[in-house]
Motif scaffolding. Structure first.
Motif, PDB file in Angstrom:
ATOM      1  N   LEU A   1      30.346  18.421  34.265  1.00 10.37           N
ATOM      2  CA  LEU A   1      30.588  19.200  35.077  1.00 10.37           C
ATOM      3  C   LEU A   1      31.869  20.652  34.435  1.00 10.37           C
ATOM      4  O   LEU A   1      32.171  19.904  32.440  1.00 10.37           O
ATOM      5  CB  LEU A   1      32.234  18.504  36.026  1.00 10.37           C
TER       6      LEU A   1
ATOM      7  N   TYR B   1      34.855  23.067  34.641  1.00 12.13           N
ATOM      8  CA  TYR B   1      35.890  23.535  35.180  1.00 12.13           C
ATOM      9  C   TYR B   1      36.320  25.101  33.768  1.00 12.13           C
ATOM     10  O   TYR B   1      36.942  25.210  32.785  1.00 12.13           O
ATOM     11  CB  TYR B   1      37.295  22.347  34.628  1.00 12.13           C
TER      12      TYR B   1
ATOM     13  N   PHE C   1      37.293  23.094  39.419  1.00 15.33           N
ATOM     14  CA  PHE C   1      35.593  23.296  39.691  1.00 15.33           C
ATOM     15  C   PHE C   1      34.920  24.415  39.495  1.00 15.33           C
ATOM     16  O   PHE C   1      35.201  25.166  40.009  1.00 15.33           O
ATOM     17  CB  PHE C   1      35.337  22.063  40.530  1.00 15.33           C
TER      18      PHE C   1
ATOM     19  N   ASP D   1      29.127   6.875  35.548  1.00 11.63           N
ATOM     20  CA  ASP D   1      28.870   5.662  36.947  1.00 11.63           C
ATOM     21  C   ASP D   1      29.572   4.709  36.651  1.00 11.63           C
ATOM     22  O   ASP D   1      29.962   3.841  35.692  1.00 11.63           O
ATOM     23  CB  ASP D   1      27.188   5.535  36.950  1.00 11.63           C
ATOM     24  N   ASN D   2      29.810   4.542  37.951  1.00  5.47           N
ATOM     25  CA  ASN D   2      30.892   3.359  37.893  1.00  5.47           C
ATOM     26  C   ASN D   2      32.644   2.743  37.962  1.00  5.47           C
ATOM     27  O   ASN D   2      31.800   1.792  36.848  1.00  5.47           O
ATOM     28  CB  ASN D   2      29.986   1.861  37.989  1.00  5.47           C
TER      29      ASN D   2
ATOM     30  N   GLY E   1      35.273   4.722  38.861  1.00  6.15           N
ATOM     31  CA  GLY E   1      36.046   5.144  39.427  1.00  6.15           C
ATOM     32  C   GLY E   1      36.040   6.671  39.660  1.00  6.15           C
ATOM     33  O   GLY E   1      37.699   7.300  39.430  1.00  6.15           O
ATOM     34  N   GLY E   2      35.379   7.486  39.027  1.00  8.03           N
ATOM     35  CA  GLY E   2      35.525   9.132  39.217  1.00  8.03           C
ATOM     36  C   GLY E   2      35.870   9.443  37.528  1.00  8.03           C
ATOM     37  O   GLY E   2      36.458  10.818  37.782  1.00  8.03           O
ATOM     38  N   LYS E   3      36.120   9.164  36.963  1.00  3.15           N
ATOM     39  CA  LYS E   3      37.042   9.244  35.682  1.00  3.15           C
ATOM     40  C   LYS E   3      35.784  10.292  34.737  1.00  3.15           C
ATOM     41  O   LYS E   3      34.994  10.374  34.521  1.00  3.15           O
ATOM     42  CB  LYS E   3      37.236   7.942  34.903  1.00  3.15           C
TER      43      LYS E   3
ATOM     44  N   ASN F   1      41.469   8.581  45.097  1.00  5.81           N
ATOM     45  CA  ASN F   1      41.379   8.496  43.941  1.00  5.81           C
ATOM     46  C   ASN F   1      42.182   9.890  43.210  1.00  5.81           C
ATOM     47  O   ASN F   1      42.432  10.619  44.295  1.00  5.81           O
ATOM     48  CB  ASN F   1      39.980   9.114  42.801  1.00  5.81           C
TER      49      ASN F   1
ATOM     50  N   PHE G   1      44.709  11.050  39.430  1.00  9.91           N
ATOM     51  CA  PHE G   1      44.612  10.952  38.290  1.00  9.91           C
ATOM     52  C   PHE G   1      45.217  11.410  37.673  1.00  9.91           C
ATOM     53  O   PHE G   1      46.120  12.689  38.252  1.00  9.91           O
ATOM     54  CB  PHE G   1      43.206  11.902  37.906  1.00  9.91           C
TER      55      PHE G   1
ATOM     56  N   LEU H   1      43.163  11.662  29.782  1.00 10.32           N
ATOM     57  CA  LEU H   1      43.776  11.065  31.016  1.00 10.32           C
ATOM     58  C   LEU H   1      44.159   9.534  30.601  1.00 10.32           C
ATOM     59  O   LEU H   1      44.386   8.774  29.618  1.00 10.32           O
ATOM     60  CB  LEU H   1      42.063   9.625  31.222  1.00 10.32           C
TER      61      LEU H   1
ATOM     62  N   PHE I   1      44.411   6.469  36.066  1.00 10.64           N
ATOM     63  CA  PHE I   1      44.009   6.570  36.767  1.00 10.64           C
ATOM     64  C   PHE I   1      43.959   5.717  38.299  1.00 10.64           C
ATOM     65  O   PHE I   1      44.637   4.638  37.969  1.00 10.64           O
ATOM     66  CB  PHE I   1      42.220   7.106  37.012  1.00 10.64           C
TER      67      PHE I   1
ATOM     68  N   LYS J   1      44.647   2.482  33.403  1.00 12.72           N
ATOM     69  CA  LYS J   1      44.908   2.586  32.403  1.00 12.72           C
ATOM     70  C   LYS J   1      43.110   3.852  31.723  1.00 12.72           C
ATOM     71  O   LYS J   1      42.016   3.522  32.166  1.00 12.72           O
ATOM     72  CB  LYS J   1      44.850   1.620  31.008  1.00 12.72           C
ATOM     73  N   GLY J   2      44.014   4.910  31.179  1.00 12.05           N
ATOM     74  CA  GLY J   2      42.808   5.862  30.731  1.00 12.05           C
ATOM     75  C   GLY J   2      42.714   5.811  29.265  1.00 12.05           C
ATOM     76  O   GLY J   2      42.760   4.374  28.858  1.00 12.05           O
TER      77      GLY J   2
ATOM     78  N   GLY K   1      35.871   6.770  46.214  1.00 12.64           N
ATOM     79  CA  GLY K   1      36.351   5.450  44.873  1.00 12.64           C
ATOM     80  C   GLY K   1      35.866   5.383  44.469  1.00 12.64           C
ATOM     81  O   GLY K   1      35.233   6.375  43.841  1.00 12.64           O
ATOM     82  N   TRP K   2      35.132   3.521  43.800  1.00 17.78           N
ATOM     83  CA  TRP K   2      35.097   3.445  42.582  1.00 17.78           C
ATOM     84  C   TRP K   2      33.648   3.710  41.891  1.00 17.78           C
ATOM     85  O   TRP K   2      33.615   4.609  41.034  1.00 17.78           O
ATOM     86  CB  TRP K   2      35.415   1.784  42.738  1.00 17.78           C
ATOM     87  N   GLN K   3      33.073   3.867  42.982  1.00 19.98           N
ATOM     88  CA  GLN K   3      31.214   3.777  42.602  1.00 19.98           C
ATOM     89  C   GLN K   3      31.281   5.568  43.190  1.00 19.98           C
ATOM     90  O   GLN K   3      29.402   6.396  43.062  1.00 19.98           O
ATOM     91  CB  GLN K   3      30.131   3.371  44.033  1.00 19.98           C
ATOM     92  N   VAL K   4      31.939   6.973  43.640  1.00 18.76           N
ATOM     93  CA  VAL K   4      31.248   7.911  44.190  1.00 18.76           C
ATOM     94  C   VAL K   4      31.990   8.356  42.884  1.00 18.76           C
ATOM     95  O   VAL K   4      33.541   8.653  42.590  1.00 18.76           O
ATOM     96  CB  VAL K   4      32.016   7.987  45.490  1.00 18.76           C
ATOM     97  N   ARG K   5      30.939   9.546  41.957  1.00 19.35           N
ATOM     98  CA  ARG K   5      32.119  11.207  41.734  1.00 19.35           C
ATOM     99  C   ARG K   5      32.320  11.648  42.531  1.00 19.35           C
ATOM    100  O   ARG K   5      31.047  12.654  42.710  1.00 19.35           O
ATOM    101  CB  ARG K   5      30.785  11.567  40.368  1.00 19.35           C
TER     102      ARG K   5
ATOM    103  N   THR L   1      34.338  15.945  43.400  1.00 18.60           N
ATOM    104  CA  THR L   1      35.160  16.469  42.160  1.00 18.60           C
ATOM    105  C   THR L   1      36.535  16.666  42.359  1.00 18.60           C
ATOM    106  O   THR L   1      36.737  16.450  43.144  1.00 18.60           O
ATOM    107  CB  THR L   1      35.142  18.588  43.053  1.00 18.60           C
ATOM    108  N   GLN L   2      37.310  16.644  40.706  1.00 18.30           N
ATOM    109  CA  GLN L   2      38.238  16.548  41.184  1.00 18.30           C
ATOM    110  C   GLN L   2      39.375  17.976  41.239  1.00 18.30           C
ATOM    111  O   GLN L   2      38.999  18.402  40.583  1.00 18.30           O
ATOM    112  CB  GLN L   2      38.846  15.837  39.711  1.00 18.30           C
ATOM    113  N   TYR L   3      40.307  17.635  42.041  1.00 18.01           N
ATOM    114  CA  TYR L   3      40.984  18.975  42.305  1.00 18.01           C
ATOM    115  C   TYR L   3      42.443  18.852  41.510  1.00 18.01           C
ATOM    116  O   TYR L   3      43.058  17.596  41.649  1.00 18.01           O
ATOM    117  CB  TYR L   3      41.742  19.037  43.920  1.00 18.01           C
TER     118      TYR L   3
END
Lengths: 113, 115
Positions: A34, A36, A46, A95-96, A98-100, B31, B33, B45, B48, B57-58, B97-101, B103-105
């Motif tokens: 991505l 930003y 974004f 992947d997997n 948590g969107g980190k 989610n 962060f 990070l 989160f 932990k980040g 949730g955990w398995q979905v990417r 966009t972060q706001y």
């Protein structure tokens, strides 16, 4: 250990010309990238993203290119406008997780009239 | 429109003080962060959370803790502030949730100065 690197802290471009911002990464498992944009005193917003199954994604004046073999991505802004002056961050994710996101150091773009 | 708000834009604290930074999002995001932004280092990070009462932990959690008692609120706590925690702190949220990417706001940030 910086997994996502933006080696140019700053870039200056003339209005109307192309801006090219670069980003390199070290982890070949990253599969989503991505960009930003951040103005002073505001949070990042974004801009555009690309999945690792693609090599190009375009949205108006903004195009992101991904070169997986070189572990390199770039953001092209054509034509550049003074309002594009901001700090640009690239980010990568796995992947997997948590969107980190893992962010680069940022490149400050200045577009001069 | 997604809105992420942070309780303060600027804070000045003394070394050793306990500091609370609050973040609220109004879009029912799973989610949340916390990042810090420092010149030449980008966004790093801290912690989160992908669900209420869950935290991960980040990359730089030392000296920080977090709390997520309600879905919309994510708090960052500096247990004993130190001068090297002077920074811009940014909160973000995303839908999945955990398995979905997603966009972060981001919120507007809190600039913290520790004297």
């Amino acid at each position: 250990d910086q997994q996502v690197k933006q080696n140019s802290p700053s870039l200056s471009v003339q209005e109307g010309r192309i801006s090219i911002l670069n980003c390199d990464y070290t982890n070949s498992m990253f599969d989503y990238f991505l960009w930003y944009k951040k103005y002073p005193a505001e949070g990042p917003t974004f801009l555009i993203s690309i999945s690792s199954i693609k090599d190009k994604n375009e949205d108006g004046r903004f195009t992101v290119f991904l070169n997986k073999s070189a572990k390199h991505l770039s953001l092209h802004i054509v034509p550049s406008q003074p309002g594009d002056s901001a700090v640009y961050f690239c980010a990568a994710s796995l992947d997997n997780q948590g969107g980190k996101l893992i962010f680069g150091q940022g490149t400050e773009l200045s577009v001069k009239p | 429109d997604v809105k992420v708000t942070q309780s303060s834009r600027y804070l000045v604290k003394r070394t050793g003080e306990k500091v609370f930074l609050e973040c609220v999002q109004d879009m029912d995001h799973e989610n949340m962060f916390w990042y810090r932004q420092d010149p030449g280092l980008g966004l790093r990070l801290i912690y989160f959370s992908y669900d209420v009462k869950m935290k991960e932990k980040g990359d730089i959690p030392e000296g920080y803790s977090v709390s997520r008692e309600k879905k919309e609120r994510f708090s960052l706590i500096l247990e004993s502030a130190s001068t090297n925690q002077t920074s811009m702190y940014l909160c973000a949220s995303s839908l999945g949730g955990w398995q979905v990417r997603e966009t972060q706001y981001f919120g507007p940030g809190t600039r913290l100065l520790v004297l």
